[in-house]
Design an enzyme around this catalytic site. Structure first.
Site, PDB file in Angstrom:
ATOM      1  CB  ALA A   1      33.807  43.962  40.052  1.00 55.79           C
ATOM      2  CB  SER A   2      32.318  39.405  41.287  1.00 55.70           C
ATOM      3  OG  SER A   2      33.607  38.637  40.693  1.00 55.70           O
TER       4      SER A   2
ATOM      5  CG  ASN B   1      33.277  48.298  37.825  1.00 55.28           C
ATOM      6  OD1 ASN B   1      32.423  48.781  38.008  1.00 55.28           O
ATOM      7  ND2 ASN B   1      33.571  47.611  36.560  1.00 55.28           N
ATOM      8  CE1 TYR B   2      31.876  50.077  45.234  1.00 54.62           C
ATOM      9  CE2 TYR B   2      29.463  51.263  45.460  1.00 54.62           C
ATOM     10  CZ  TYR B   2      30.880  50.785  46.164  1.00 54.62           C
ATOM     11  OH  TYR B   2      31.112  51.265  47.199  1.00 54.62           O
ATOM     12  CE  LYS B   3      32.691  43.933  36.468  1.00 54.81           C
ATOM     13  NZ  LYS B   3      32.835  42.551  35.699  1.00 54.81           N
TER      14      LYS B   3
ATOM     15  CG  HIS C   1      34.928  46.934  32.353  1.00 54.39           C
ATOM     16  ND1 HIS C   1      34.371  45.860  32.108  1.00 54.39           N
ATOM     17  CD2 HIS C   1      35.577  46.753  33.605  1.00 54.39           C
ATOM     18  CE1 HIS C   1      34.214  44.863  32.927  1.00 54.39           C
ATOM     19  NE2 HIS C   1      35.256  45.307  33.711  1.00 54.39           N
TER      20      HIS C   1
ATOM     21  CB  ILE D   1      36.066  39.486  33.776  1.00 53.21           C
ATOM     22  CG1 ILE D   1      37.247  40.547  33.361  1.00 53.21           C
ATOM     23  CG2 ILE D   1      35.061  40.357  34.654  1.00 53.21           C
ATOM     24  CD1 ILE D   1      36.876  41.326  32.728  1.00 53.21           C
TER      25      ILE D   1
ATOM     26  N   GLY E   1      39.187  38.213  37.976  1.00 47.69           N
ATOM     27  CA  GLY E   1      39.679  37.293  38.836  1.00 47.69           C
ATOM     28  C   GLY E   1      40.369  37.440  40.064  1.00 47.69           C
TER      29      GLY E   1
ATOM     30  CD  GLU F   1      39.457  44.419  34.473  1.00 45.83           C
ATOM     31  OE1 GLU F   1      38.895  44.018  35.754  1.00 45.83           O
ATOM     32  OE2 GLU F   1      38.725  44.912  33.875  1.00 45.83           O
TER      33      GLU F   1
END
Length: 230
Positions: free
Chosen positions: A201-202, A9-11, A93, A146, A180, A141
């Site tokens: 994502a991150s 996920n690029y967010k 989300h 997250i 995470g 999630e």
């Protein structure tokens, strides 16, 4: 969509759009081709067309709105993302929650358009109710994990195992685990616990060398699936 499912996920990170977005996409695509594994990238609406044109990755929207076409200023509809080149969408989300009735309506229209869907839930009790709406996958999630770097597969393994029990009560719906997920070891553990793949994502978007993170994910996902005999 088939296991192992890797969803990035690029967010709305600074590298989620424009030139930087294309650069990270190309790095992810290289890994996907090298290992012959489908990687889904869930990108901002403004980047769907460009990324789908400039890469062979499976492109998802990050959200679609329910409701019909018409006088609906600012709406992002399933028809729009399909026209832009998306092959599916993320829904619900924790940063973009929707009501159950909105989810049901969006999923119905997504199916009609032959698009795919991944619906997020924050606890295992919601896995079955959402799976009965027939998305392609449910992504569990726990929101408190997250972006923390503390993987659900270690901090809350029971969230995955209980979700697996729930998803088995349905047919043809995959279970993904997220929150995470940072290393290949986290991915291996999630799949070992019964998940069909992961969402992240991150860990990728903030990495200095995102391709190495994604490669670690993919290698361990493949290894975990082989261990399961799949």
């Amino acid at each position: 969509m088939k296991p192992p499912v890797i969803l990035i996920n690029y967010k709305a990170y600074e590298n989620s759009y424009g030139k930087k977005s294309i650069e990270i996409t190309k790095k992810i695509e290289k890994v996907s081709k090298e290992y012959g594994t489908e990687i889904i990238v869930s990108v901002p609406a403004t980047m769907i067309h460009r990324i789908s044109e400039e890469s062979e990755l499976t492109v998802f929207a990050q959200h679609v709105d329910s409701g019909e076409q018409g006088a609906r200023t600012g709406a992002i509809l399933p028809e729009m993302i399909k026209d832009a080149g998306a092959r599916g969408s993320l829904l619900n989300h924790s940063e973009r929650r929707i009501r159950l009735d909105e989810m049901a309506e969006s999923l119905e229209r997504i199916r009609v358009l032959n698009l795919e869907s991944v619906v997020c839930v924050d606890r295992y009790e919601l896995v079955l109710p959402v799976a009965l709406l027939r998305p392609n996958a449910v992504l569990i999630e726990p929101p408190e994990l997250i972006g923390t770097g503390i993987p659900v597969s270690k901090a809350k393994p029971e969230a995955i195992t209980k979700a697996v029990e729930e998803i088995k009560k349905t047919k043809d719906v995959y279970l993904l685990a997220g929150a995470g997920i940072t290393t290949g070891e986290d991915v291996f553990k999630a799949i070992e616990l019964g998940a069909d793949g992961i969402g992240a994502a991150s860990a990728v978007m903030k990495a200095k060398e995102p391709e190495k993170v994604v490669e670690d994910f993919v290698k361990n996902a493949i290894k975990a699936m082989e261990k399961r005999g799949e």
